[in-house]
Write an enzyme that holds these catalytic residues in place. Sequence first.
Site, short mmCIF file in Angstrom:
data_model
loop_
_atom_site.label_atom_id
_atom_site.label_comp_id
_atom_site.label_asym_id
_atom_site.label_seq_id
_atom_site.Cartn_x
_atom_site.Cartn_y
_atom_site.Cartn_z
N LYS A 57 -17.53 1.95 60.75
CA LYS A 57 -19.01 1.99 60.25
C LYS A 57 -19.11 0.34 59.92
CE LYS A 57 -17.06 3.99 56.26
NZ LYS A 57 -17.07 5.33 55.01
N LYS A 107 -6.39 -3.95 59.55
CA LYS A 107 -7.17 -4.18 58.51
C LYS A 107 -7.63 -5.90 58.17
CE LYS A 107 -9.40 -0.78 56.93
NZ LYS A 107 -10.31 0.69 55.89
N LYS A 136 -12.57 2.83 68.43
CA LYS A 136 -13.39 3.79 67.44
C LYS A 136 -14.35 3.31 67.27
CE LYS A 136 -11.12 3.30 63.05
NZ LYS A 136 -11.26 4.43 62.39
P1 TYM Z 1 -11.99 6.79 56.44
O1 TYM Z 1 -12.95 7.15 55.18
O2 TYM Z 1 -11.93 5.55 56.99
O3 TYM Z 1 -12.21 8.51 57.25
C1 TYM Z 1 -12.29 9.54 57.16
C2 TYM Z 1 -12.52 11.07 57.66
O4 TYM Z 1 -12.54 10.35 58.66
C3 TYM Z 1 -12.21 10.62 59.94
N1 TYM Z 1 -12.94 9.46 61.55
C4 TYM Z 1 -13.22 9.48 62.50
N2 TYM Z 1 -13.32 10.53 63.09
C5 TYM Z 1 -12.94 10.10 63.89
N3 TYM Z 1 -13.10 9.63 64.92
C6 TYM Z 1 -13.90 8.65 64.06
N4 TYM Z 1 -14.04 7.36 64.96
C7 TYM Z 1 -13.37 8.40 63.37
N5 TYM Z 1 -13.52 7.71 62.13
C8 TYM Z 1 -13.08 8.13 60.64
C9 TYM Z 1 -10.93 9.68 59.25
O5 TYM Z 1 -10.28 9.93 60.40
C10 TYM Z 1 -10.75 10.29 58.26
O6 TYM Z 1 -10.25 11.89 58.35
N6 TYM Z 1 -7.27 6.86 54.11
C11 TYM Z 1 -8.75 7.68 54.82
C12 TYM Z 1 -9.10 8.33 53.43
C13 TYM Z 1 -8.21 9.37 52.50
C14 TYM Z 1 -7.20 10.59 52.90
C15 TYM Z 1 -6.94 10.51 52.12
C16 TYM Z 1 -7.33 10.92 54.00
C17 TYM Z 1 -7.64 8.34 51.44
N7 TYM Z 1 -6.84 9.43 50.82
C18 TYM Z 1 -5.62 11.75 51.63
C19 TYM Z 1 -7.36 11.89 53.32
C20 TYM Z 1 -6.11 12.78 52.84
C21 TYM Z 1 -9.17 6.73 55.00
O7 TYM Z 1 -9.58 5.67 54.88
O8 TYM Z 1 -10.58 7.87 56.02
#
Ligand code: TYM
Length: 332
Positions: free
Chosen positions: A201, A116, A198
């Site tokens: 969005k 990032k 990966k």
């Molecule tokens: P975020 O918002 O980027 O994504 C949410 C969830 O989607 C999963 N994900 C994917 N899984 C499979 N293939 C992909 N291409 C893909 N893109 C995204 C992510 O692994 C995630 O599970 N830091 C986290 C949000 C968060 C969080 C937490 C998660 C904040 N606090 C506490 C768990 C527990 C994040 O940015 O996810």
Amino acid sequence: METTQKKRILSMIQPTGTFTLGNYLGALKNFVRLQDDYECVYALADLHAITVRQEPAQLRKNTLEAYALLLAMGIDLEKSIFFIQSQVPEHSQLAWLLNCYTQFGELSRMTQFKDKSQKHADNINAGLFTYPCLMAADILLYQADYVPIGADQKQHLELARDVAERFNGIYSPTFTVPAPIIPKHGARVMSLQDPTKKMSKSDENVNGFIAVLDSPDVIMRKMKRAVTDSESQVRFAEGKDGVNNLMGIYSCITEKSMEEIEAEFAGKGYGDFKTAVGEAVVEELRPIQEKFQQLIADKAYLEQCYRENAPKAQAIASRTLSKVMKKIGYLR
Ligand code: TYM
């Protein structure tokens, strides 16, 4: 008679615009599935969202839409708590405390920070760096046993475990040490245009990702354009990243094994295969999209839901925070 206590699940997603098929298959589908067997707490991570600059009106809109979309997917407020992170101040409070139990070196090793900070070179803010401490706070506040996530969040979860163990070691057992739940297929849905990356969005090429709210026509078109290879044989094998990715998506939705998928498409070309994967995705998302349209039209209902859920989350979070503050030595 003593009742057996259900184990607790916690997970969150950032409300930063449209959710992708990767979010859905990697995490959100599991959020819904786990509700019957666990005590689930879910939230929109809107505090995390501002590590990248957000336009205020857009953030509000995205947050409300994300709330409606997760309900449309099947988060059931009779069974689970579903709140908005910024409405429970304990997250920011514990995050500060955990900052002081996390090493600079540990945070420097986070691959997401490295990615990032390259992508947003003009805004490498301290929040982007300490983001895993906030995520650890999210998880540890709820004494979560399990955290459903996609593979890209595994390193952050490991840091949360390390911080929990460290704190427990310095004082006395305080935090439950959480374990990840990562799906067998779908943990890492790849870009349709570059299957070594990966699905995201924020991809500049909209053909690289499928948004959960994409129309059937758009989904079919993106699927047809998906990058494959020149072999024209549907089989799961090294070097066939594009086909492997589509097979993973298909497997996640139909629950068929790779062998079953290979047999289904034996002797058929990629055209038939892509059509089948596209149709499976369209049918999977159709009821979600319909429900979303109903829910987003009822802003008053959505507001009532998130307002009712914040205090439920806070009741759990404040107990943990208070325990932590006492152990550190703050006057209460
Ligand atoms: P975020 O918002 O980027 O994504 C949410 C969830 O989607 C999963 N994900 C994917 N899984 C499979 N293939 C992909 N291409 C893909 N893109 C995204 C992510 O692994 C995630 O599970 N830091 C986290 C949000 C968060 C969080 C937490 C998660 C904040 N606090 C506490 C768990 C527990 C994040 O940015 O996810």
